[in-house]
Design a protein around this motif. Sequence first.
Motif, PDB file in Angstrom:
ATOM      1  N   GLU A 150      81.760  29.237  46.057  1.00  6.17           N
ATOM      2  CA  GLU A 150      81.402  28.289  47.114  1.00  6.17           C
ATOM      3  C   GLU A 150      82.604  27.962  47.986  1.00  6.17           C
ATOM      4  O   GLU A 150      83.757  28.000  47.562  1.00  6.17           O
ATOM      5  CB  GLU A 150      80.837  27.003  46.516  1.00  6.17           C
ATOM      6  N   PHE A 155      76.942  22.450  50.114  1.00  7.25           N
ATOM      7  CA  PHE A 155      75.487  22.553  50.139  1.00  7.25           C
ATOM      8  C   PHE A 155      75.020  22.946  51.540  1.00  7.25           C
ATOM      9  O   PHE A 155      75.652  22.606  52.540  1.00  7.25           O
ATOM     10  CB  PHE A 155      74.848  21.218  49.747  1.00  7.25           C
ATOM     11  N   ARG A 156      73.908  23.625  51.588  1.00  3.07           N
ATOM     12  CA  ARG A 156      73.339  24.041  52.871  1.00  3.07           C
ATOM     13  C   ARG A 156      73.016  22.831  53.740  1.00  3.07           C
ATOM     14  O   ARG A 156      72.404  21.867  53.265  1.00  3.07           O
ATOM     15  CB  ARG A 156      72.063  24.861  52.609  1.00  3.07           C
ATOM     16  N   GLY A 184      70.702  21.362  51.152  1.00  2.00           N
ATOM     17  CA  GLY A 184      70.618  22.017  49.860  1.00  2.00           C
ATOM     18  C   GLY A 184      70.671  21.018  48.724  1.00  2.00           C
ATOM     19  O   GLY A 184      69.942  21.148  47.733  1.00  2.00           O
ATOM     20  N   GLN A 185      71.519  20.011  48.874  1.00  2.00           N
ATOM     21  CA  GLN A 185      71.613  18.983  47.834  1.00  2.00           C
ATOM     22  C   GLN A 185      70.296  18.224  47.695  1.00  2.00           C
ATOM     23  O   GLN A 185      69.834  17.958  46.582  1.00  2.00           O
ATOM     24  CB  GLN A 185      72.744  18.009  48.151  1.00  2.00           C
ATOM     25  N   GLU A 228      75.673  24.615  44.764  1.00  2.00           N
ATOM     26  CA  GLU A 228      74.337  24.941  45.265  1.00  2.00           C
ATOM     27  C   GLU A 228      73.486  25.634  44.205  1.00  2.00           C
ATOM     28  O   GLU A 228      72.290  25.348  44.056  1.00  2.00           O
ATOM     29  CB  GLU A 228      74.449  25.841  46.496  1.00  2.00           C
ATOM     30  N   GLY A 232      71.864  22.169  43.621  1.00  2.00           N
ATOM     31  CA  GLY A 232      71.215  22.087  44.923  1.00  2.00           C
ATOM     32  C   GLY A 232      69.907  22.854  44.948  1.00  2.00           C
ATOM     33  O   GLY A 232      68.990  22.572  44.180  1.00  2.00           O
TER      34      GLY A 232
END
Length: 300
Positions: A150, A155-156, A184-185, A228, A232
């Motif tokens: 990562e 997160f996205r 994402g989270q 993620e 996530g």
Amino acid sequence: MSAPAMIVGLAQEVPMIEWLDDVWSRAHAVQIVEGGEDRGPLAGREIMAELRDAGSVDTARVLTTTGRFIGDICRCHGGPTVVLRDVAGEVLASAGLHGHGSVSWERSRFRNDLVVADPRALHLFLAGLGVPDQLTSFLAPLADLLNLQEGRPQFRPTGREGKRYLIERGVPSVLHPVLVAATGQQCGELSDTHVDDVRRRLTAATPSATGRAVILLSWLGRLPIPAEAFWGEGVLVRQLLADLALPDIAAAAAETRTGDVATGVVNLVMHSGDDGTLATAIGPTLRQLFPPAPAPKTTR
């Protein structure tokens, strides 16, 4: 079973090699039991796997006795433990497994750990027997191979930028409208109602259970590690996979031999366990991705 243990050793290791040859020649069964050297007597420990047919016993012998001695011992207690039993059920020998591919035969007696020649084959063999936590050792190599470490953001994000991530992760377009509204989270914290909505959309677009399994495993296997992938979007994907039957997931993993799918399976097994079915399904993929190192050349 009468074949000698194939170990590259020094002169002072000959007694240990001869001892291994002897105990394996008399082994009638091999058990994998819970715990390491700190768990006390072997009697009463949970038996996680047991081998009795000659072929499996010999495979266990080769995988745990082929390699090189290091002349030292690991300071941790190790675990699980390999136990050899004779025809009467008496213990002949035991060895603690220490980390990635290190085997300690009768540590208090010999104090000389063995680094096995093919550690990945050993862990795959044990995973295929249903021994827990054996596929975990493949996570870091897969992350390196697929460049899944990562970065930033962890997160996205949402919106148009987030949609780009979804496309890169192979997420079906039918899911984009609902997912771009959440980071994402936040996908890891969706309500049951929202998860059901995602599930219905995916099922309508891909009626085949095996087809959905391929999509979900590949999606899970493309998520950056660890945030993620574990906390996530990974939470959402594992919830969706939980609705699928194990044979469908195993079929998808066996038929789709990609690093993404293999990584997705490792992620799934780390969170939900495996009886050996999924490990067996991705075994050929992992062996293809990580072939054994060539044996060192010998000189005369």
